[in-house]
Write an enzyme that holds these catalytic residues in place. Sequence first.
Site, PDB file in Angstrom:
ATOM      1  N   ILE A  80       0.810  -1.261  -0.007  1.00 47.64           N
ATOM      2  CA  ILE A  80       0.050   0.057  -0.005  1.00 47.64           C
ATOM      3  C   ILE A  80       0.936   1.105  -0.083  1.00 47.64           C
ATOM      4  O   ILE A  80       0.670   2.335  -0.826  1.00 47.64           O
ATOM      5  CB  ILE A  80      -1.329   0.322   1.323  1.00 47.64           C
ATOM      6  CG1 ILE A  80      -1.954  -1.216   0.970  1.00 47.64           C
ATOM      7  CG2 ILE A  80      -1.811   1.375   1.190  1.00 47.64           C
ATOM      8  CD1 ILE A  80      -2.579  -1.568   2.719  1.00 47.64           C
TER       9      ILE A  80
ATOM     10  N   TYR B 237      -2.338  -9.829  16.343  1.00 43.39           N
ATOM     11  CA  TYR B 237      -2.289  -8.783  15.171  1.00 43.39           C
ATOM     12  C   TYR B 237      -3.280  -7.612  15.436  1.00 43.39           C
ATOM     13  O   TYR B 237      -2.945  -6.648  15.414  1.00 43.39           O
ATOM     14  CB  TYR B 237      -2.471  -9.430  13.699  1.00 43.39           C
ATOM     15  CG  TYR B 237      -2.404  -8.559  12.776  1.00 43.39           C
ATOM     16  CD1 TYR B 237      -1.409  -7.527  12.387  1.00 43.39           C
ATOM     17  CD2 TYR B 237      -3.802  -8.397  11.854  1.00 43.39           C
ATOM     18  CE1 TYR B 237      -1.594  -6.529  11.295  1.00 43.39           C
ATOM     19  CE2 TYR B 237      -3.928  -7.446  11.012  1.00 43.39           C
ATOM     20  CZ  TYR B 237      -2.849  -6.592  10.694  1.00 43.39           C
ATOM     21  OH  TYR B 237      -3.170  -5.494   9.722  1.00 43.39           O
TER      22      TYR B 237
END
Length: 306
Positions: free
Chosen positions: A12, A140
Site C-alpha cells: 500500500i 495482530y
Amino acid sequence: MKALVTGGAGFIGSHLAEALAAKGITVHVIDNLSTGNSQYVPDGAIWHQVDIISKEAEQLILRERPDIVFHQAAQVDVQRSVADPGYDASINIAGTANILQACAKASVKKVVYASSCAVYGDLNVSLIDENHPAQPISFYGISKWAPELYLQVFHQLYGLKYTILRYANVYGPRQTPKGEGGVVAIFFDRIKRGLPLNIFGDGEQTRDFVYVKDVVSANLAAIERGDRQIIHVGTSVPTSINELVFMLRKIHHEKFSVVYTHERAGDIKHSCLNHAKAVSLLNWKPLYDLFQGLYETYQLSKDESV
C-alpha cells in the site's frame, strides 16, 4: 508540502508514495525492506532504508520535519502474530510509538495511521460501523488497535493531529502472497504456479475486499479531512471466499483446483465495514468493484515489475 510514508516500499505504501509524488508533493519513504521492494519506491521519492523501531527513524523525522506522516509500515501476517506475538508487538506497537514520539518532537502537522478491521475480531454482525467495540481475537488485531490509543493520547498530551483509517481487506498489484489479508495475492500466486487454492474452512467466511487504489484515495482525502476520527476504508460489500474463487475462474479462464482444509486459529468468520462515515467526512467512496479490481490486478500481475 512534504510527506513521509513509512513502509513506502511495500504494497500500500508504494502506491501511496507514487500518488503523492504525482501531486508534486515532496515524498520521503522509510522502509527496512523486510517485506518491501526498493523497486516499488517511485521516481522522485527519497528512500531511506531505516527501521521504524530505530533511533535513525526518529532522527530522520526530526531532520526532515515533514508536514504529514502516513504510517503504513507494519507486520501484517496474522499467523505470524499468533506464532510470535512479541515480534508482532515490537513492530506494530513499539515501532509506532517511536514514530509518534518523533512526530510530536518534530511538530508534524498530522499523522494518518493505517489501522485494520482486525481490531474488531469476530463480532458476528453483518455490517460493522466505527461505534462497534474493538474485540480483537488475534495478536495482530491487538497490535493494530493499541496504536490508535497511542494516537489519542499523543493528541491529548502534545496536540498531534491524526486520522485513523481502518482498512478492510486490501488487495491489488504489488501485494505479496503472504498473510491472511493477502488472500487475493496468495490465490493469484498459486494460480500462476499451477497449484491448487487452499481454503481454510468451508469457504463461506466473508470479507470486504477493497482495491489498493481506493485505499490510496482515502489517504489523500485524509490530508485535509477527518481530524481526530476513526474512519472505515472498505466497500461495505461482503464477499465469501467461494464467491472470490468464482470470480477468479471467470478471469483466469483455465481450470484450477480448490482444496478445503481446517479453519485456522485467529481467523475471523465474517468482516464487512460500513463506509458511510468515509463518505460523509472524507467525501470518499470506492470507485472499483471487486471484479474490476481483480481483473486489473490479474492483468498487471503478468508483469513482475508492477
